[in-house]
Design an enzyme around this catalytic site. Structure first.
Site, mmCIF file in Angstrom:
data_model
loop_
_atom_site.group_PDB
_atom_site.id
_atom_site.type_symbol
_atom_site.label_atom_id
_atom_site.label_comp_id
_atom_site.label_asym_id
_atom_site.label_seq_id
_atom_site.Cartn_x
_atom_site.Cartn_y
_atom_site.Cartn_z
ATOM 1 N N GLY A 199 2.262 8.589 1.494
ATOM 2 C CA GLY A 199 3.190 8.066 2.494
ATOM 3 C C GLY A 199 4.470 8.870 2.622
ATOM 4 O O GLY A 199 5.428 8.427 3.243
ATOM 5 N N GLY B 186 -4.157 6.655 4.249
ATOM 6 C CA GLY B 186 -3.254 5.553 4.557
ATOM 7 C C GLY B 186 -2.797 5.617 6.001
ATOM 8 O O GLY B 186 -3.512 5.207 6.915
ATOM 9 N N GLY B 187 -1.615 6.160 6.209
ATOM 10 C CA GLY B 187 -0.992 6.161 7.538
ATOM 11 C C GLY B 187 -1.906 6.641 8.661
ATOM 12 O O GLY B 187 -1.977 6.020 9.729
ATOM 13 N N HIS C 89 -4.556 1.183 -6.970
ATOM 14 C CA HIS C 89 -3.729 2.004 -6.074
ATOM 15 C C HIS C 89 -2.335 2.130 -6.686
ATOM 16 O O HIS C 89 -1.831 1.198 -7.323
ATOM 17 C CB HIS C 89 -3.652 1.342 -4.695
ATOM 18 C CG HIS C 89 -3.029 2.228 -3.664
ATOM 19 N ND1 HIS C 89 -1.668 2.374 -3.543
ATOM 20 C CD2 HIS C 89 -3.580 3.036 -2.725
ATOM 21 C CE1 HIS C 89 -1.397 3.230 -2.566
ATOM 22 N NE2 HIS C 89 -2.547 3.645 -2.054
ATOM 23 N N SER D 81 -1.032 11.606 2.214
ATOM 24 C CA SER D 81 -0.620 12.246 3.472
ATOM 25 C C SER D 81 -1.700 13.163 4.053
ATOM 26 O O SER D 81 -1.387 14.206 4.629
ATOM 27 C CB SER D 81 0.706 12.995 3.285
ATOM 28 O OG SER D 81 1.725 12.092 2.875
ATOM 29 N N ASN E 214 -7.156 3.151 4.263
ATOM 30 C CA ASN E 214 -6.436 2.087 3.549
ATOM 31 C C ASN E 214 -5.330 1.621 4.492
ATOM 32 O O ASN E 214 -4.312 2.290 4.632
ATOM 33 C CB ASN E 214 -5.844 2.637 2.248
ATOM 34 C CG ASN E 214 -4.926 1.624 1.573
ATOM 35 O OD1 ASN E 214 -4.944 0.447 1.910
ATOM 36 N ND2 ASN E 214 -4.116 2.088 0.632
ATOM 37 N N GLU F 208 0.498 1.884 -5.511
ATOM 38 C CA GLU F 208 1.452 0.835 -5.115
ATOM 39 C C GLU F 208 1.228 -0.434 -5.933
ATOM 40 O O GLU F 208 2.178 -1.154 -6.247
ATOM 41 C CB GLU F 208 1.340 0.572 -3.600
ATOM 42 C CG GLU F 208 1.939 1.723 -2.808
ATOM 43 C CD GLU F 208 1.363 1.911 -1.415
ATOM 44 O OE1 GLU F 208 0.715 0.983 -0.886
ATOM 45 O OE2 GLU F 208 1.550 3.016 -0.860
ATOM 46 N N GLU G 272 -4.917 10.528 -6.110
ATOM 47 C CA GLU G 272 -3.795 10.336 -5.199
ATOM 48 C C GLU G 272 -2.489 10.641 -5.931
ATOM 49 O O GLU G 272 -1.933 9.761 -6.616
ATOM 50 C CB GLU G 272 -3.757 8.888 -4.696
ATOM 51 C CG GLU G 272 -4.986 8.474 -3.915
ATOM 52 C CD GLU G 272 -4.662 7.385 -2.900
ATOM 53 O OE1 GLU G 272 -4.958 7.603 -1.728
ATOM 54 O OE2 GLU G 272 -4.097 6.353 -3.273
ATOM 55 N N LYS H 230 -3.353 -0.715 4.177
ATOM 56 C CA LYS H 230 -2.211 -1.343 3.496
ATOM 57 C C LYS H 230 -1.866 -2.653 4.222
ATOM 58 O O LYS H 230 -2.748 -3.303 4.754
ATOM 59 C CB LYS H 230 -1.012 -0.388 3.431
ATOM 60 C CG LYS H 230 -1.400 0.992 2.898
ATOM 61 C CD LYS H 230 -0.221 1.786 2.470
ATOM 62 C CE LYS H 230 -0.660 3.212 2.185
ATOM 63 N NZ LYS H 230 0.304 3.931 1.377
HETATM 64 C C1 PEP Z 1 -2.941 5.662 0.497
HETATM 65 O O1 PEP Z 1 -2.428 4.636 0.895
HETATM 66 O O2 PEP Z 1 -3.829 5.600 -0.360
HETATM 67 C C2 PEP Z 1 -2.500 6.928 1.064
HETATM 68 C C3 PEP Z 1 -3.032 8.044 0.663
HETATM 69 O O3 PEP Z 1 -1.501 6.851 2.023
HETATM 70 P P1 PEP Z 1 -1.028 8.045 2.997
HETATM 71 O O4 PEP Z 1 -2.270 8.670 3.573
HETATM 72 O O5 PEP Z 1 -0.204 7.360 4.047
HETATM 73 O O6 PEP Z 1 -0.255 9.005 2.182
#
Ligand code: PEP
Length: 248
Positions: free
Chosen positions: A172, A232-233, A94, A211, A9, A96, A166, A11
């Site tokens: 994040g 994500g990251g 999600h 994460s 993802n 966010e 999640e 983002k």
């Molecule tokens: C996400 O954006 O769904 C996510 C899990 O981000 P991160 O891996 O950065 O925590």
């Protein structure tokens, strides 16, 4: 044995130039991977993802969609538009989107249904906040989020969907759920769905997100009910993302 799916993802990150390098790096490293791999990119980069990834082992998708098919909805993007760009997946609900854009369980269920109606595979995100976890209502929250979708589309719709657990406090933040914490919720999700349709539950891919990175992926992915990751990251760095794909 369920297949595993690792999905990035991105983002709101990237540029045409950065994406070119990232996609080339992931493509070069993914050859021969047994896991299914996908990237969910910002809308403007769907054409780029399609051009780079078409015919490859990597699927692509979007991070959101409109619940509407077409009409006077300025700034919105429909499921059919995503299909036009070859998307297989779309992330729905999600955290966010839920927290920053006020997406309710009911709206998420509408988006889920719109995605499937157009032939997209929704990646339905569920998860609790830190205060909900500390308040002991993690299962209640996750059940409510799932029930909104099941109530609208039926449990059978989950046969053509992916669920991503999640925990909001892990997204994040660098704080990953322990493999045991994640497995507990994954088992709860599968058990809840098994109560309605055992075959759907058995085949359902339940990803973990929060994460996940190269250094913790193997332990999380070794859990019996963790069938991949929503990343994500770490999906913005080809080597990190590839290491997670290999761990899966
Ligand atoms: C996400 O954006 O769904 C996510 C899990 O981000 P991160 O891996 O950065 O925590």
């Amino acid at each position: 044995m369920r297949r595993k799916l690792v999905a990035g993802n991105w983002k709101m990150h990237g540029s045409l130039t950065e994406n070119e390098a990232l996609l080339a790096g992931v493509l070069a490293g993914v050859a021969g991977a047994k896991t299914e791999v996908a990237v969910c990119v910002p809308f403007p980069y769907l054409a780029q993802a399609q051009a780079k990834l078409n015919g490859s082992a990597i699927a692509w998708g979007a991070q959101n969609l409109s619940q509407h098919g077409k009409g006077a909805f300025t700034g919105e993007v429909s499921a059919a538009m995503l299909r036009d760009f070859g998307c297989k997946y779309v992330i729905v609900g999600h955290s966010e989107r839920r927290s920053l854009y006020g997406e309710t369980d009911a709206l998420v269920a509408e988006k889920f249904e719109a995605a499937q109606a157009a032939g997209l595979v929704p990646i339905l995100c569920v998860g609790e906040t830190l205060s909900e976890r500390e308040g002991g209502i993690t299962e209640e929250v996750v059940a409510r989020q799932l029930d909104a979708v099941i109530g609208k589309s039926g449990v059978g719709a989950l046969a053509d969907a992916v669920v991503a657990y999640e925990p909001v406090w892990a997204i994040g933040t660098g704080k990953t759920a322990t493999p045991q914490q994640a497995q507990e919720v994954h088992a709860f999700i599968r058990g809840k769905i098994a109560g309605l349709d055992p075959a759907v539950a058995e085949g359902l891919i339940i990803q973990y997100g929060g994460s996940m990175k190269a250094s913790n992926a193997a332990e999380l992915l070794a859990q019996p009910d963790i069938d991949g990751g929503l990343i994500g990251g770490a999906s913005l760095v080809a080597e990190e993302f590839l290491a997670i794909c290999k761990a899966a």
